[in-house]
Design an enzyme around this catalytic site. Structure first.
Site, PDB file in Angstrom:
ATOM      1  CG  ASN A  11      -1.721   1.208   1.433  1.00 55.55           C
ATOM      2  OD1 ASN A  11      -1.826   2.027   0.524  1.00 55.55           O
ATOM      3  ND2 ASN A  11      -2.332   1.353   2.601  1.00 55.55           N
ATOM      4  CE  LYS A  13       0.093   3.227   4.767  1.00 55.58           C
ATOM      5  NZ  LYS A  13       0.015   3.347   6.186  1.00 55.58           N
ATOM      6  CG  HIS A  97      -5.742   1.526   5.480  1.00 54.38           C
ATOM      7  ND1 HIS A  97      -5.298   2.472   6.365  1.00 54.38           N
ATOM      8  CD2 HIS A  97      -4.697   0.692   5.252  1.00 54.38           C
ATOM      9  CE1 HIS A  97      -4.028   2.222   6.659  1.00 54.38           C
ATOM     10  NE2 HIS A  97      -3.640   1.150   6.003  1.00 54.38           N
ATOM     11  CD  GLU A  99      -2.898   5.295   7.007  1.00 57.94           C
ATOM     12  OE1 GLU A  99      -2.893   5.360   5.768  1.00 57.94           O
ATOM     13  OE2 GLU A  99      -1.914   4.909   7.678  1.00 57.94           O
ATOM     14  CD  GLU A 182      -3.388  -3.084   7.476  1.00 57.54           C
ATOM     15  OE1 GLU A 182      -2.291  -3.359   6.986  1.00 57.54           O
ATOM     16  OE2 GLU A 182      -3.944  -1.998   7.301  1.00 57.54           O
ATOM     17  N   GLY A 188       2.371   1.841  10.951  1.00 54.12           N
ATOM     18  CA  GLY A 188       3.301   2.965  10.824  1.00 54.12           C
ATOM     19  C   GLY A 188       3.973   3.364  12.128  1.00 54.12           C
ATOM     20  CB  SER A 228       5.293  -2.066  12.152  1.00 48.70           C
ATOM     21  OG  SER A 228       4.807  -0.753  12.396  1.00 48.70           O
TER      22      SER A 228
HETATM   23  C1  PEP Z   1      -0.787  -0.146   6.246  1.00 45.75           C
HETATM   24  O1  PEP Z   1      -0.907   1.065   6.130  1.00 45.75           O
HETATM   25  O2  PEP Z   1      -1.642  -0.914   5.776  1.00 45.75           O
HETATM   26  C2  PEP Z   1       0.382  -0.638   6.957  1.00 45.75           C
HETATM   27  C3  PEP Z   1       0.382  -1.886   7.332  1.00 45.75           C
HETATM   28  O3  PEP Z   1       1.369   0.280   7.189  1.00 45.75           O
HETATM   29  P1  PEP Z   1       2.831  -0.017   7.794  1.00 45.75           P
HETATM   30  O4  PEP Z   1       3.334  -1.265   7.125  1.00 45.75           O
HETATM   31  O5  PEP Z   1       3.636   1.179   7.459  1.00 45.75           O
HETATM   32  O6  PEP Z   1       2.658  -0.226   9.264  1.00 45.75           O
END
Ligand code: PEP
Length: 266
Positions: A11, A13, A97, A99, A182, A188, A228
């Site tokens: 992703n 973003k 997601h 976000e 997630e 993040g 992460s």
């Molecule tokens: C995500 O935004 O779906 C995600 C898993 O981000 P990150 O890997 O940066 O934690």
């Protein structure tokens, strides 16, 4: 139990212009060319989709989008429909997601603007319906906040998101969908969920699918972990019994790091 092919999705973003996305993809695609036993998806920004699509024509990597609107057309300024994504050659689309649900782990966003992102389980459900209608595979994201984990309601939150997100669909419509667990506190932040705990939640999601839909679809749907993931922890996560791959944010922007993550999934 069937042997599910691992799925790893990046992703990107709101990062990478179309030119940068093309360069990232070229390096990444070369580095993963020998890993034909893993399904790979890249989700660039809408504007980079046409360029990435062109580069993927001769490559076994799928094209994904990061979000969608649930109407096909109309007066919805700034939105992109599933019909438009299908026409652009998109195979997968992230939905729900954290976000876009406005459930930020680290709140840098002023409370007054959070409403802009406020996607609900109901809109997630509408989006999935439209994606399925247009033949695009949804990647449904679910996850608890840190406060919810500390209150001991993680399992209930996840089950409720699955139930509401998938309400009204028939098992036969969902075979090629994926679900990403997630945890919001892991996205993040550099804080990864313990592999055994991530696998436990992915197992819980599979059991929910079995009771809401049927055993066959529960056995077929890929359940990913995201939050992460890096090349140093991906193998441990991906080899847990109930984790079928990953949704990768920050680390997918570095093509070599992303390739190492994909390589660890086979
Ligand atoms: C995500 O935004 O779906 C995600 C898993 O981000 P990150 O890997 O940066 O934690």
């Amino acid at each position: 139990m069937s042997e599910r092919t691992k799925l790893v999705a990046g992703n990107w973003k709101m990062n990478l212009t179309a030119t940068q996305a093309a360069a990232t993809l070229e390096t990444f695609a070369k580095a993963v060319s020998s890993r034909s036993d893993v399904d790979i998806v890249v989700c660039p920004s809408y504007l980079a989709i046409p360029k990435v699509r062109e580069l993927l024509r001769s490559r076994p990597i799928h094209l994904g989008a990061q979000d969608v609107f649930w109407e096909d057309s109309g007066a919805f300024t700034g939105k992109v429909s599933a019909a438009m994504l299908a026409d652009a050659g998109v195979d997968y689309c992230i939905v729900g997601h954290s976000e876009t649900r406005g459930r930020f782990g680290k709140v840098e966003t002023p409370a007054s603007t959070l409403g802009y992102f406020a996607e609900s389980d109901e809109t997630v459900n509408l989006k999935i319906g439209r994606l399925l209608y247009h033949g695009i595979n949804p990647i449904l994201c679910v996850g608890e906040t840190l406060a919810e984990r500390e209150q001991g309601v993680t399992d209930a939150v996840i089950e409720a998101q699955i139930r509401a997100g998938l309400a009204g669909f028939d098992a036969s419509e969902l075979y090629f969908s994926a679900i990403a667990y997630e945890p919001v506190w892991a996205i993040g932040t550099g804080q990864t969920c313990e592999p055994a705990e991530a696998s436990r939640i992915c197992g819980l999601i599979r059991n929910s699918l079995a009771s809401l839909l049927d055993e066959d679809v529960a056995d077929q749907v890929r359940i990913l972990y995201g939050g992460s993931v890096k090349a140093t922890n991906s193998a441990d996560l991906f080899h847990q019994p109930d984790i079928d791959g990953g949704l990768i944010g920050g680390a997918s922007l570095d093509p070599q790091e992303f390739a190492r993550i994909v390589m660890s999934a086979g």
